[in-house]
Every structure is written in structure tokens, then in C-alpha cells.
Design an enzyme around this catalytic site. Structure first.
Site, PDB file in Angstrom:
ATOM      1  N   ARG A  49      -0.616  12.141  -2.071  1.00 16.69           N
ATOM      2  CA  ARG A  49      -0.458  11.137  -1.018  1.00 16.69           C
ATOM      3  C   ARG A  49      -1.761  11.138  -0.242  1.00 16.69           C
ATOM      4  O   ARG A  49      -2.226  12.182   0.208  1.00 16.69           O
ATOM      5  CB  ARG A  49       0.718  11.519  -0.105  1.00 16.69           C
ATOM      6  CG  ARG A  49       0.881  10.656   1.116  1.00 16.69           C
ATOM      7  CD  ARG A  49       1.482   9.323   0.724  1.00 16.69           C
ATOM      8  NE  ARG A  49       1.868   8.519   1.851  1.00 16.69           N
ATOM      9  CZ  ARG A  49       1.047   7.733   2.541  1.00 16.69           C
ATOM     10  NH1 ARG A  49      -0.225   7.692   2.272  1.00 16.69           N
ATOM     11  NH2 ARG A  49       1.518   7.004   3.526  1.00 16.69           N
ATOM     12  N   GLU A  63       2.817  -1.759  -0.178  1.00 14.66           N
ATOM     13  CA  GLU A  63       3.544  -1.484  -1.422  1.00 14.66           C
ATOM     14  C   GLU A  63       3.234  -2.602  -2.415  1.00 14.66           C
ATOM     15  O   GLU A  63       2.846  -3.706  -2.019  1.00 14.66           O
ATOM     16  CB  GLU A  63       5.047  -1.411  -1.150  1.00 14.66           C
ATOM     17  CG  GLU A  63       5.459  -0.343  -0.152  1.00 14.66           C
ATOM     18  CD  GLU A  63       5.134   1.075  -0.585  1.00 14.66           C
ATOM     19  OE1 GLU A  63       5.030   1.327  -1.809  1.00 14.66           O
ATOM     20  OE2 GLU A  63       4.993   1.934   0.293  1.00 14.66           O
ATOM     21  N   ARG A  91       4.821  15.863  -2.462  1.00 15.43           N
ATOM     22  CA  ARG A  91       3.479  15.403  -2.819  1.00 15.43           C
ATOM     23  C   ARG A  91       2.435  16.161  -2.006  1.00 15.43           C
ATOM     24  O   ARG A  91       2.656  16.475  -0.839  1.00 15.43           O
ATOM     25  CB  ARG A  91       3.311  13.907  -2.528  1.00 15.43           C
ATOM     26  CG  ARG A  91       4.237  13.023  -3.315  1.00 15.43           C
ATOM     27  CD  ARG A  91       4.096  11.570  -2.904  1.00 15.43           C
ATOM     28  NE  ARG A  91       4.482  11.392  -1.501  1.00 15.43           N
ATOM     29  CZ  ARG A  91       4.622  10.220  -0.902  1.00 15.43           C
ATOM     30  NH1 ARG A  91       4.374   9.098  -1.569  1.00 15.43           N
ATOM     31  NH2 ARG A  91       4.980  10.135   0.357  1.00 15.43           N
TER      32      ARG A  91
END
Length: 154
Positions: A47, A55, A91
Site C-alpha cells: 500500500r 479506484e 499489506r
């Protein structure tokens, strides 16, 4: 306390330095602000620290992803990730560097991502200043997602 240790600690606190780990590997799959990365035969999700990008389904989402892919083609898909934590999804959260270039910053400069203000506290003072200045510049130029006067954050 040893004077050298004291000076080193004082400098670290003054400069807002954090002690972090680094990973080296190659990008396998890239999204606008989250990437699959292979290091030592293990796949990790990364990330991008301090930024948030649209998105894929959002306005400018595809362009943001393409910009990141173009950066990886330009500077190299084998990267270094500087990090000190994982998020709630497991992440690695970090700065992605390719060819000596901070790709997190480049995404913001191009107008392909916002500065993620909720997590500014996790950045060094220098990175905070660079990221915020890059976003202001992108906004002023109507670059990328800033062509929309009121873009919707993810």
C-alpha cells in the site's frame, strides 16, 4: 548517557526520522495505490504510504493506474519499498522507490493521487512537505484528477 547516543537520539527526534525496514523485489501486478510485489519468492501486497488514488471504477481511476505502470516502465519494475508497518489488511505500507525515484510522490505530482491526509502523521516531515506541495502544484495546473473541480476521493 553517552553523549554520542544522546546526540543521535536528539537528531532522530528533531528530524522526525523513523527506523524502518526495506524490501527489494519486482512488481507483479500494479493498481493505482496498491501493488503486488515479489521479493525472495514471496508475494506481498504493498500500500503506497501517504497517498490515495481513485479506484479503477472511479473517474480517473484507469488513468491513475496507467500513470503508475508508465512510471514502472520508465524507472524499472524492480523497486525498493521502505516501510515500518502493515495495515489492517496485512499489506505493507511504504514508500515505493524505483531508480532512485519516489513513486508515491510521482503519483501525486502527476495528479494521479491525493495526499492521504488521514495518515500524514506517518510520513517524515520532508515527505509531508514534498507530497503536500506536489498536490498543490497538481491542483493549480489542473493536472490529472484535478481537471475535475471537485474530484471524489476513494
Amino acid at each position: 548517557m553517552n553523549p554520542r547516543v544522546f546526540i543521535a537520539l536528539a537528531l532522530a527526534l528533531t528530524c522526525n526520522l523513523s527506523f524502518s525496514a526495506t524490501l527489494e523485489g519486482c512488481v507483479a501486478v500494479s493498481h493505482a495505490h496498491d501493488t503486488s510485489f515479489e521479493s525472495g519468492g514471496k508475494r506481498e501486497r504493498i500500500r503506497f504510504e501517504g497517498i490515495d488514488a481513485p479506484e479503477s471504477s472511479q473517474t480517473y481511476g484507469r488513468e491513475s493506474r496507467k500513470n503508475l505502470i508508465d512510471l514502472l516502465e520508465k524507472y524499472g519494475s524492480c523497486v525498493i519499498v521502505e516501510y515500518d508497518r502493515r495495515d489492517n489488511y496485512g499489506r505493507i505500507v511504504g514508500k515505493v522507490i524505483s531508480g532512485g525515484v519516489d513513486l508515491n510522490l510521482e503519483q501525486v505530482k502527476s495528479g494521479s493521487a491525493w495526499v492521504y491526509r488521514n495518515y500524514l502523521k506517518n510520513l517524515s516531515l520532508a515527505d509531508k512537505a514534498r507530497y503536500v506541495a506536489a498536490e498543490v502544484s497538481a491542483r493549480n495546473r489542473d493536472a490529472g484528477l484535478w481537471i475535475d473541480p471537485d474530484p471524489t476521493a476513494p
